[in-house]
Each structure stands twice: as C-alpha cells, then as structure tokens.
Scaffold this active site. Structure first.
Site, mmCIF file in Angstrom:
data_model
loop_
_atom_site.group_PDB
_atom_site.id
_atom_site.type_symbol
_atom_site.label_atom_id
_atom_site.label_comp_id
_atom_site.label_asym_id
_atom_site.label_seq_id
_atom_site.Cartn_x
_atom_site.Cartn_y
_atom_site.Cartn_z
ATOM 1 N N GLN A 181 0.808 -1.230 0.000
ATOM 2 C CA GLN A 181 0.000 0.000 0.000
ATOM 3 C C GLN A 181 0.833 1.269 0.000
ATOM 4 O OE1 GLN A 181 -3.116 0.386 -0.553
ATOM 5 N NE2 GLN A 181 -3.982 -1.651 -0.215
ATOM 6 N N CYS A 327 -10.669 -8.004 0.402
ATOM 7 C CA CYS A 327 -10.721 -9.458 0.513
ATOM 8 C C CYS A 327 -11.695 -9.898 1.589
ATOM 9 C CB CYS A 327 -9.351 -10.016 0.842
ATOM 10 S SG CYS A 327 -8.069 -9.198 -0.063
HETATM 11 N N1 PLP Z 1 -0.877 -6.680 1.345
HETATM 12 C C1 PLP Z 1 -1.606 -5.564 1.455
HETATM 13 C C2 PLP Z 1 -1.272 -4.574 2.518
HETATM 14 C C3 PLP Z 1 -2.658 -5.328 0.563
HETATM 15 O O1 PLP Z 1 -3.382 -4.216 0.686
HETATM 16 C C4 PLP Z 1 -2.945 -6.298 -0.429
HETATM 17 C C5 PLP Z 1 -4.099 -6.119 -1.339
HETATM 18 O O2 PLP Z 1 -5.170 -5.770 -0.928
HETATM 19 C C6 PLP Z 1 -2.150 -7.447 -0.507
HETATM 20 C C7 PLP Z 1 -1.122 -7.597 0.402
HETATM 21 C C8 PLP Z 1 -2.383 -8.489 -1.558
HETATM 22 O O3 PLP Z 1 -1.934 -7.989 -2.791
HETATM 23 P P1 PLP Z 1 -2.293 -8.671 -4.195
HETATM 24 O O4 PLP Z 1 -3.653 -8.207 -4.543
HETATM 25 O O5 PLP Z 1 -1.249 -8.137 -5.131
HETATM 26 O O6 PLP Z 1 -2.177 -10.137 -4.031
#
Ligand code: PLP
Length: 392
Positions: A181, A327
C-alpha cells in the site's frame, strides 16, 4: 466509470491510460515470449522486461538484480514466508508479525503454525502504532524473521520501517516488509529502511492486476528464500513460468510515473483527504481511526458511531467505498485491524474506508461529503439506537 465516485483505491486502482499505452504493443503485435532469445522478437520482449525491472528498482532504491517479478503481493508473501520457514530451520522457527497485517500474511502464518512455526503477533495502540520496545523484546535467539507492513490497507497507518530495520539489523533477524500500500504513494527506499525482503503490487499503483515484484536484498547479505516456483528457470531460476510481459511492462511504467509524480500527488491527495475528514467529522460521533499516527496521504477510515457501515454504503450507491479490506468486505466479521486497535464490534462495523486516488477530484470530495452527511443523518434519524445515545 459511469457516474461513480471511486473512493476504493486501496482495493485496486484504475489503470492509468499512460500505463495502458505502454502495455498495448505487448498485448498485440509484440507478443513474443521473453525467454525466446533465439529471435529478435523474443529479445525485444526480454529487453522490455529488463527496462521494467530497472524502473521498479529505481522506485524503491534497489538494483535490478534484486527485483523478481511475481503475480502480486499475495504470491510474494506466501513464497517468502514458506520459503524462509523451510530454509532457516537450523536457526529456528520463530517469527514476529503484527495483529494488523493483511490476511495474506496472517493466513500464511496460520498455515505455518500448523507446520510447527511459532508466531508472535504484536499488538498495536489505539491509533494503530507498534511498540518498538516490545518488538525488540520479542526477538529470541530462534527468531528467523520479522514481517511487518509499511502502510495498513484499512487505516493507512504507517509503521516506522526505518526504526524496525535498525532493530532487525542489530539483532540479525530478517525483515520482510509488505509495502503493497505504500510503494508509489510515499517514499520507499530499501537501502534506507535496511529491509531484506519487500513486496509490491502493480494494481495498487495504477498498473494492471496480476503482477507485482519482490525485492530480495543482494547487498552484504545472503537471503535464502529457496526457489519460489520450479520450472523453466525464469527470473534467475527463482520463479519459473512464462513472463507476463505486458503486465511487467505496465508495472514498470506505473513505477516510473509514480516516481515522477509522487511529491506533488501526495500533497494533492493529503489536501483532499484533510478536506474530506474535516467535512465528515462535523457530523456528531464521527471519529477518524488511526488519527494519532502517521498515515498515508490518501486514506481515511471513519467510524460513524451507532450506525452500520453496510447501510451507509447502500445509502450512497454512486460512491464506491469499503468497510475494510476488499478481501474481507462482504464478510460479517468486524475488521481484525480495527479490533486490534481496540474498537468495539459496533464501532468496527460502523467504520468506512475512503481511499482516494490519482483520479479523485475536488468535486468528488465535495459530493462525497454532502451525500455521506445526508445519508448518515437520515439513517440516524430513523435509528432507535441513535435516539437512545443522543438523548443520554
Ligand atoms: N498486502 C496488502 C497490505 C494489501 O493491501 C494487499 C491487497 O489488498 C495485498 C497484500 C495483496 O496484494 P495482491 O492483490 O497483489 O495479491
């Protein structure tokens, strides 16, 4: 998007048209496999990948060799934590993380705990801050790695990664930072942080979905992650699989734009975010979560007490908001991040995340303040719980 005010940029950002333009040739005429170096089309694709590697490295102060392309942060997090667990068994099986990490980190650790890992989950303060004395005190002789995010996806709270890096370096444990982020929004320099491993994702910085990068330190330290994916030996034999050339080119262009525009853009976003917060906190019982901590310039997480965030979001159908991370939104559990910050279930359920982005305008923010204020007032007017609290 038709008439939609998009304030969910922490879930994903729109593709910048300049990024799409850079990607187009690799989605159409320049389709060759970057491993097909026997012909010039393949060599051109390989060169485009290397250019993008340089652009990503430059954004985070790394060298090209330290960048491995992935499908995104979830993949990098899984691969790093599982790989380090497997490779460092002789040193130990103890890991340190925080209660407010992304589920990609927490769920991977939950899996590793079943395989015999021991994990310390550091608490945070009411404003989402870590206690660094507690972090240092939690490091044991068998501690292998500290996994702490840079910016929290729900609240935007920033962890003091440089101070964390000093501690992990002094105590000789690995530091893995989920900077998904923060990269592109605030300065991230791997050398200054002293981080060993760091992940980022293109779709959080106006690049395409399904591509990201993992930084693995190569200077003064040998990091053993093991092979992330076995197969054709791509990415220096670390992560096999035909390279996603258009995606990688898009990530490179997105990184390059972010690097050039970060200073002015972060100021612009912070001004809009502050305007949003001062407008919405005129409402009674509206509290900004994480207010006392340094935060990303584009995020505001606000609890509108005594109502439910899902009702508020239904009431403003032309504004894209979120009640937590993408998510987990749609689930009924209160946000684990807000709970770790000490919010009650009711206040966590009353919290909404506004995440602004490159295409957010002043007018968007004015409209958002009006519509949210109107909806909060009308929901509360018909709410017996609000009447009860208001008459106390
Ligand atoms: N880590 C953080 C802090 C995130 O905000 C996200 C996505 O929402 C992820 C990991 C996962 O990323 P990706 O969508 O590239 O798998």
């Amino acid at each position: 998007m038709d008439g939609l005010i998009y304030l969910d940029n922490n879930a994903t950002t729109p593709l910048d048209p300049r990024v799409l333009e850079a990607m187009m040739p690799y989605l159409t005429t320049q389709f060759a496999n970057a491993s097909s170096v026997t012909h010039r089309a393949g060599r051109a694709a390989a060169a485009a990948v290397e250019k993008a590697r340089g652009q990503v490295a430059s954004l985070i102060g790394a060298t090209e060799k330290e960048i491995t392309f992935t499908s995104g942060s979830t993949e990098a997090i899984n691969m790093v934590l599982k790989g380090v667990f497997e490779r460092y068994q002789t040193k130990g099986r103890h890991f340190i993380t925080s209660q407010t990490e992304h589920k990609a980190v927490l769920d991977t650790f939950a899996y590793l705990e079943k395989q015999g890992a021991e994990v310390t989950y550091l608490p945070v303060s009411g404003s989402g801050a870590l206690d660094l004395t507690l972090l240092e005190a939690s490091i044991r002789p068998d501690t292998v790695l500290v996994a702490l995010m840079h910016a929290n996806n729900e609240t935007g709270v920033l962890h003091p990664v440089r101070d964390i890096g000093k501690i992990t370096m002094r105590r000789d444990v690995l530091f893995f930072c989920d900077a998904t982020q923060s990269v592109g929004k605030v300065p991230v320099n791997v050398a200054e942080i002293g981080v060993d491993l760091l992940c980022l994702s293109a779709h959080k910085l106006y690049g395409p979905k399904g591509v990201g990068a993992l930084y693995i330190r190569r200077r003064n330290k040998r990091i053993q992650t093991g092979v992330l994916l076995h197969g054709g030996g791509q990415e220096n034999k670390l992560r096999a699989g035909t390279l996603n050339v258009p995606g990688i080119v898009g990530l490179g262009e997105a990184a390059s734009i972010a690097q050039k525009e970060m200073d002015t853009e972060s100021l612009r976003l912070a001004t809009l975010r502050d305007k949003l917060e001062s407008g919405l906190t005129r409402l009674p019982a509206a509290v900004v979560n994480g207010l006392g901590s340094p935060r990303l310039p584009n995020v505001s997480n606000i609890a509108f007490r005594h109502l439910r965030a899902d009702q508020l979001m239904v009431g403003v159908p032309d504004i894209a908001l979120s009640s937590g991370s993408a998510c987990v939104s749609g689930t009924r559990d209160p946000s684990h991040v807000l709970k770790a910050m000490g919010l009650s279930d009711a206040d966590a359920h009353a919290s909404v995340r506004f995440s602004l982005g490159r295409f957010t305008t002043d007018e968007d923010i004015r409209t958002c303040i009006c519509e949210v204020t109107e909806t909060v007032n009308s929901l509360r007017a018909s709410s017996p719980i609000w009447q009860l609290h208001n008459n106390e």
